[in-house]
Design an enzyme around this catalytic site. Structure first.
Site, PDB file in Angstrom:
ATOM      1  N   VAL A  29       7.953   4.877  13.658  1.00 49.08           N
ATOM      2  CA  VAL A  29       7.031   6.111  14.280  1.00 49.08           C
ATOM      3  C   VAL A  29       6.833   5.616  15.757  1.00 49.08           C
ATOM      4  CG1 VAL A  29       5.020   7.217  14.205  1.00 49.08           C
ATOM      5  CG2 VAL A  29       6.164   6.442  12.101  1.00 49.08           C
ATOM      6  N   ALA A  65       0.869  -1.256  -0.006  1.00 49.90           N
ATOM      7  CA  ALA A  65      -0.065   0.075   0.096  1.00 49.90           C
ATOM      8  C   ALA A  65       0.910   1.304  -0.119  1.00 49.90           C
ATOM      9  CB  ALA A  65      -0.924   0.084   1.193  1.00 49.90           C
ATOM     10  N   PRO A  77     -13.467 -16.473 -14.284  1.00 54.32           N
ATOM     11  CA  PRO A  77     -12.197 -16.065 -15.190  1.00 54.32           C
ATOM     12  C   PRO A  77     -12.294 -14.562 -15.514  1.00 54.32           C
ATOM     13  CG  PRO A  77     -14.308 -16.679 -16.475  1.00 54.32           C
ATOM     14  CD  PRO A  77     -14.580 -16.878 -14.867  1.00 54.32           C
ATOM     15  N   SER A 131       9.426   0.958   8.594  1.00 55.03           N
ATOM     16  CA  SER A 131      10.468   0.393   9.809  1.00 55.03           C
ATOM     17  C   SER A 131      10.776  -1.086   9.077  1.00 55.03           C
ATOM     18  CB  SER A 131       9.790   0.412  10.899  1.00 55.03           C
ATOM     19  OG  SER A 131      10.425  -0.354  11.761  1.00 55.03           O
ATOM     20  N   VAL A 161       2.321 -11.062   2.612  1.00 54.37           N
ATOM     21  CA  VAL A 161       1.667 -11.828   1.841  1.00 54.37           C
ATOM     22  C   VAL A 161       0.801 -11.051   0.538  1.00 54.37           C
ATOM     23  CG1 VAL A 161       0.912 -13.997   3.122  1.00 54.37           C
ATOM     24  CG2 VAL A 161      -0.225 -11.714   3.509  1.00 54.37           C
ATOM     25  N   ILE A 190       3.694  -7.345   5.925  1.00 51.89           N
ATOM     26  CA  ILE A 190       2.893  -8.597   6.179  1.00 51.89           C
ATOM     27  C   ILE A 190       3.323  -9.582   5.060  1.00 51.89           C
ATOM     28  CG2 ILE A 190       0.952  -8.003   4.536  1.00 51.89           C
ATOM     29  CD1 ILE A 190      -0.588  -9.080   7.120  1.00 51.89           C
ATOM     30  N   LYS A 203      -2.322 -14.638 -14.269  1.00 51.17           N
ATOM     31  CA  LYS A 203      -3.653 -15.122 -13.687  1.00 51.17           C
ATOM     32  C   LYS A 203      -4.692 -14.641 -14.371  1.00 51.17           C
ATOM     33  CE  LYS A 203      -6.448 -14.220  -9.674  1.00 51.17           C
ATOM     34  NZ  LYS A 203      -6.603 -13.358  -8.269  1.00 51.17           N
TER      35      LYS A 203
HETATM   36  P1  FAD Z   1       1.953  -4.149   5.581  1.00 56.65           P
HETATM   37  O1  FAD Z   1       2.503  -5.158   4.434  1.00 56.65           O
HETATM   38  O2  FAD Z   1       1.455  -4.744   6.568  1.00 56.65           O
HETATM   39  O3  FAD Z   1       2.731  -2.924   5.669  1.00 56.65           O
HETATM   40  C1  FAD Z   1       2.810  -2.026   6.658  1.00 56.65           C
HETATM   41  C2  FAD Z   1       4.003  -0.920   6.690  1.00 56.65           C
HETATM   42  O4  FAD Z   1       3.891  -0.121   7.770  1.00 56.65           O
HETATM   43  C3  FAD Z   1       5.282  -1.883   6.790  1.00 56.65           C
HETATM   44  O5  FAD Z   1       6.267  -1.395   6.048  1.00 56.65           O
HETATM   45  C4  FAD Z   1       5.864  -1.621   8.211  1.00 56.65           C
HETATM   46  O6  FAD Z   1       6.988  -1.607   8.583  1.00 56.65           O
HETATM   47  C5  FAD Z   1       5.061   0.049   8.550  1.00 56.65           C
HETATM   48  N1  FAD Z   1       4.968   0.249   9.921  1.00 56.65           N
HETATM   49  C6  FAD Z   1       4.172  -0.054  10.623  1.00 56.65           C
HETATM   50  N2  FAD Z   1       4.239   0.437  11.919  1.00 56.65           N
HETATM   51  C7  FAD Z   1       5.036   1.295  11.750  1.00 56.65           C
HETATM   52  C8  FAD Z   1       5.831   2.182  12.471  1.00 56.65           C
HETATM   53  N3  FAD Z   1       5.216   2.403  13.921  1.00 56.65           N
HETATM   54  N4  FAD Z   1       6.750   2.943  12.191  1.00 56.65           N
HETATM   55  C9  FAD Z   1       7.030   2.897  10.645  1.00 56.65           C
HETATM   56  N5  FAD Z   1       6.558   1.903  10.021  1.00 56.65           N
HETATM   57  C10 FAD Z   1       5.487   1.296  10.509  1.00 56.65           C
HETATM   58  N6  FAD Z   1      -4.351  -8.762  -1.251  1.00 56.65           N
HETATM   59  C11 FAD Z   1      -4.482  -9.076  -2.605  1.00 56.65           C
HETATM   60  O7  FAD Z   1      -4.911  -8.290  -3.161  1.00 56.65           O
HETATM   61  N7  FAD Z   1      -4.297 -10.559  -2.959  1.00 56.65           N
HETATM   62  C12 FAD Z   1      -4.067 -11.407  -2.474  1.00 56.65           C
HETATM   63  O8  FAD Z   1      -3.974 -12.433  -2.704  1.00 56.65           O
HETATM   64  C13 FAD Z   1      -4.042 -11.098  -0.758  1.00 56.65           C
HETATM   65  N8  FAD Z   1      -3.668 -12.225   0.098  1.00 56.65           N
HETATM   66  C14 FAD Z   1      -3.556 -11.985   1.532  1.00 56.65           C
HETATM   67  C15 FAD Z   1      -3.591 -12.981   2.446  1.00 56.65           C
HETATM   68  C16 FAD Z   1      -3.476 -12.829   3.583  1.00 56.65           C
HETATM   69  C17 FAD Z   1      -3.268 -14.033   4.473  1.00 56.65           C
HETATM   70  C18 FAD Z   1      -3.585 -11.670   4.067  1.00 56.65           C
HETATM   71  C19 FAD Z   1      -3.558 -11.318   5.600  1.00 56.65           C
HETATM   72  C20 FAD Z   1      -3.818 -10.367   3.267  1.00 56.65           C
HETATM   73  C21 FAD Z   1      -3.743 -10.722   1.841  1.00 56.65           C
HETATM   74  N9  FAD Z   1      -4.047  -9.603   0.906  1.00 56.65           N
HETATM   75  C22 FAD Z   1      -4.170  -9.717  -0.469  1.00 56.65           C
HETATM   76  C23 FAD Z   1      -3.974  -8.321   1.264  1.00 56.65           C
HETATM   77  C24 FAD Z   1      -2.472  -7.729   1.105  1.00 56.65           C
HETATM   78  O9  FAD Z   1      -1.525  -8.540   1.707  1.00 56.65           O
HETATM   79  C25 FAD Z   1      -2.492  -6.297   1.482  1.00 56.65           C
HETATM   80  O10 FAD Z   1      -3.522  -5.526   1.232  1.00 56.65           O
HETATM   81  C26 FAD Z   1      -1.346  -5.532   1.094  1.00 56.65           C
HETATM   82  O11 FAD Z   1      -0.031  -6.527   1.324  1.00 56.65           O
HETATM   83  C27 FAD Z   1      -0.811  -4.222   1.633  1.00 56.65           C
HETATM   84  O12 FAD Z   1      -0.432  -4.323   3.072  1.00 56.65           O
HETATM   85  P2  FAD Z   1      -0.037  -3.100   3.673  1.00 56.65           P
HETATM   86  O13 FAD Z   1       0.875  -2.229   2.909  1.00 56.65           O
HETATM   87  O14 FAD Z   1      -1.291  -2.190   3.909  1.00 56.65           O
HETATM   88  O15 FAD Z   1       0.349  -3.434   4.934  1.00 56.65           O
END
Ligand code: FAD
Length: 506
Positions: free
Chosen positions: A191, A21, A102, A45, A53, A51, A84
């Site tokens: 943070v 994201a 599909p 950080s 995945v 996460i 895909k």
């Molecule tokens: P994260 O990847 O968790 O990133 C969070 C970021 O914030 C990290 O860089 C972390 O270091 C930072 N951060 C957190 N706290 C602090 C702090 N205090 N100070 C500084 N930095 C901080 N989506 C799909 O579209 N297709 C899929 O197949 C799919 N499969 C999934 C399977 C599972 C089991 C799960 C749980 C989710 C899945 N998703 C899928 C969702 C997908 O993983 C997320 O939408 C995507 O990875 C985005 O995550 P994110 O960037 O919001 O969060």
């Protein structure tokens, strides 16, 4: 400039989080505001990490990265990606069932009457054909073949779409390079505290563990499930949707690459949820998404290992989540994008697509420094509707099962459906009509795939087809099936396509 002549423009945007994201937001905003005086800073950080995945996408991802100047084959190479064409659902209707959802349409509409009505007409006349045989994407997926769609509309090969499976970590790195190339500043720090203005709670600065304070006008929370800014500081609140969606845990693992890699995601029903298989060039993603009300973590792990084997590249890692949404994805001067804004579950790969639409909404409603609350309300209303519609689509998959084997699947069938989904279902059953709402992620062809896959068919067909020559219709539909089968034969295999055009440097 504001009407009173003061410069109201946002100057400093701060993004917290460097997962999918965070880097998607950074790259997209940097591209959108190129040439302006806006600075974009991303704080992530490496000690917390991402996460790790989220590796299956839907076709809109390609529009997203193309809009920031990236090309399909470059993304595939850089992320060890595969193609895909859709999702294969195994065992969802009953233990023996299998169908593909599909990317792309079924058949051809005629005289302003949707194709499925012709198919239903033929079915009512006693000729039962497989609905999937009218989808080029299904045919390609079943045959393990792929070529990019033809840009020529009359061509049979123009009627499908495709998305990617990719390594999430590599995707974030690739985006980071793109964003930094466009001037985004990255800070690796944690943070520790969020500073807010007393009068309205707006965020003024972030105190980092390296002692620095980062100030900004607009803060984008991409910090993952915790919602460091949107929840931790802004107390937006969370709407829990576990009454409809029971899965709240996942075990994510990685295994060896599948050879040849199927050009689709596979989702297999299990005793208390489902298992994903996501093929990449260098490895395979495996995961069990389950409900902690119906199975213990230990039993879920045994079930996963029983299915995928113990020869893994990464042992199962447990992730807990609560399906639902942040009540206000935008509050004050903080906008949550990604997991911080809510999460349903991984089925249908909607989360990354919701990141794309979150960014798009933010671009369209981008505020000035004096944030107009009407923009905030519009964003939140739009987000709520969009997520509810995705939620309804996902609920349908569980509710429509006919599995008799255990409590989880029975409970899914007994769920009280949201009014919005009930109405959609009624329109489909009574008239074969698919309601298409504004801001709806899934096209009618996706609803058709799920309705058909689960054997939910309308009571009749369009009465305009009553007088239709059934023999002629049978010939026409046979012609469509043949054209698809013929087109598929001439396409390279998925492996050949990767080898020739998208092989990663591993
Ligand atoms: P994260 O990847 O968790 O990133 C969070 C970021 O914030 C990290 O860089 C972390 O270091 C930072 N951060 C957190 N706290 C602090 C702090 N205090 N100070 C500084 N930095 C901080 N989506 C799909 O579209 N297709 C899929 O197949 C799919 N499969 C999934 C399977 C599972 C089991 C799960 C749980 C989710 C899945 N998703 C899928 C969702 C997908 O993983 C997320 O939408 C995507 O990875 C985005 O995550 P994110 O960037 O919001 O969060």
């Amino acid at each position: 400039m504001s009407p009173n002549g003061t410069d109201n423009r946002i100057r400093d945007v701060v993004i917290v989080g460097g997962g999918t994201a965070g880097w998607m937001t950074a790259a997209a905003l940097a591209d959108h505001f190129r040439g302006s005086r806006m600075t974009i800073t991303l704080v992530e950080s490496s000690s917390i990490g991402t996460i790790g995945v989220g590796e299956a996408t839907i076709p809109t991802i390609r529009q997203f990265y193309q809009s920031i100047g990236l090309r399909d084959l470059d993304v595939m190479k850089a992320t060890h990606g595969t193609v895909k064409l859709g999702i294969q659902f195994d065992g969802w209707l009953n233990p023996e069932s299998s169908f593909i959802h599909p990317f792309g349409v079924y058949g051809q509409d005629l005289r302003n009457i949707p194709f499925h009505q012709y198919w239903l007409r033929l079915r009512a006349a006693g000729e039962q054909t497989d609905f999937g045989d009218y989808s080029l994407a299904v045919a390609l997926a079943r045959a393990g073949r792929f070529t990019t769609p033809s840009p020529n509309p009359p061509s049979t090969l123009s009627v499908f779409d495709w998305a990617l499976h990719f390594d999430a970590g590599l995707f974030a790195q690739f985006l980071r390079k793109n964003a930094e190339g466009k001037g985004v500043r990255r800070i690796d720090a944690k943070v520790e505290r969020v500073e807010q203005r007393a009068e309205d709670g707006h965020i003024t600065g972030l105190l980092l563990d390296n002692g620095d304070t980062i100030t900004g006008d607009l803060f984008v929370d991409c910090s993952g499930f915790g919602g460091l800014l949107i929840e931790g500081a802004m107390k937006s609140g969370y709407e829990d949707w576990t009454q409809w969606l029971f899965c709240d845990r996942a075990l994510a693992a990685q295994g060896n690459a599948i050879s040849p890699p199927p050009p689709y995601t596979r989702v297999t029903a299990h005793s208390a949820g489902w298992r994903w298989t996501i093929p990449l060039q260098h490895r395979t993603g495996h995961g069990y998404v389950y409900s902690s009300r119906f199975i213990s973590d230990g039993d879920a792990e045994e079930e996963l290992l029983g299915a995928v084997g113990r020869d893994l590249k990464m042992a199962p890692r447990r992730i807990a989540f609560t399906p639902g949404r942040r009540k206000q994805a935008w509050k004050g001067n903080c906008v949550a994008i990604g997991l911080s804004s809510g999460f349903l579950e991984p089925l249908e790969s909607t989360s990354i697509a919701l990141i794309e639409t979150g960014i798009e909404k933010l671009k369209q409603l981008f505020p000035g420094r004096q944030i107009d609350p009407r923009l905030v309300d519009e964003y939140n209303d739009w987000s709520r509707r969009e997520l509810q519609r995705v939620r309804d689509f996902v609920i349908l998959h569980y509710w429509a099962n006919q599995r008799q084997d255990n409590a989880f699947w029975r409970a899914c069938r007994e769920v009280e459906l949201p009014e919005s989904l009930l109405h959609k279902l009624e329109m489909w059953k009574r008239r074969g009509h698919i309601i298409r709402y504004r801001w709806e992620m899934f096209q009618p062809s996706s609803w058709l795939a799920i309705y058909n896959g689960f054997g939910i068919l309308p009571d009749g067909y369009d009465p305009a087809l009553d007088g239709y020559d059934v023999a002629g219709l049978s010939r026409a539909l046979g012609g469509m099936r043949n054209a698809i089968a013929q087109a598929v034969k001439d396409c390279p295999t998925h492996s050949e396509f990767i080898e020739r055009y998208a092989k990663a440097d591993m």
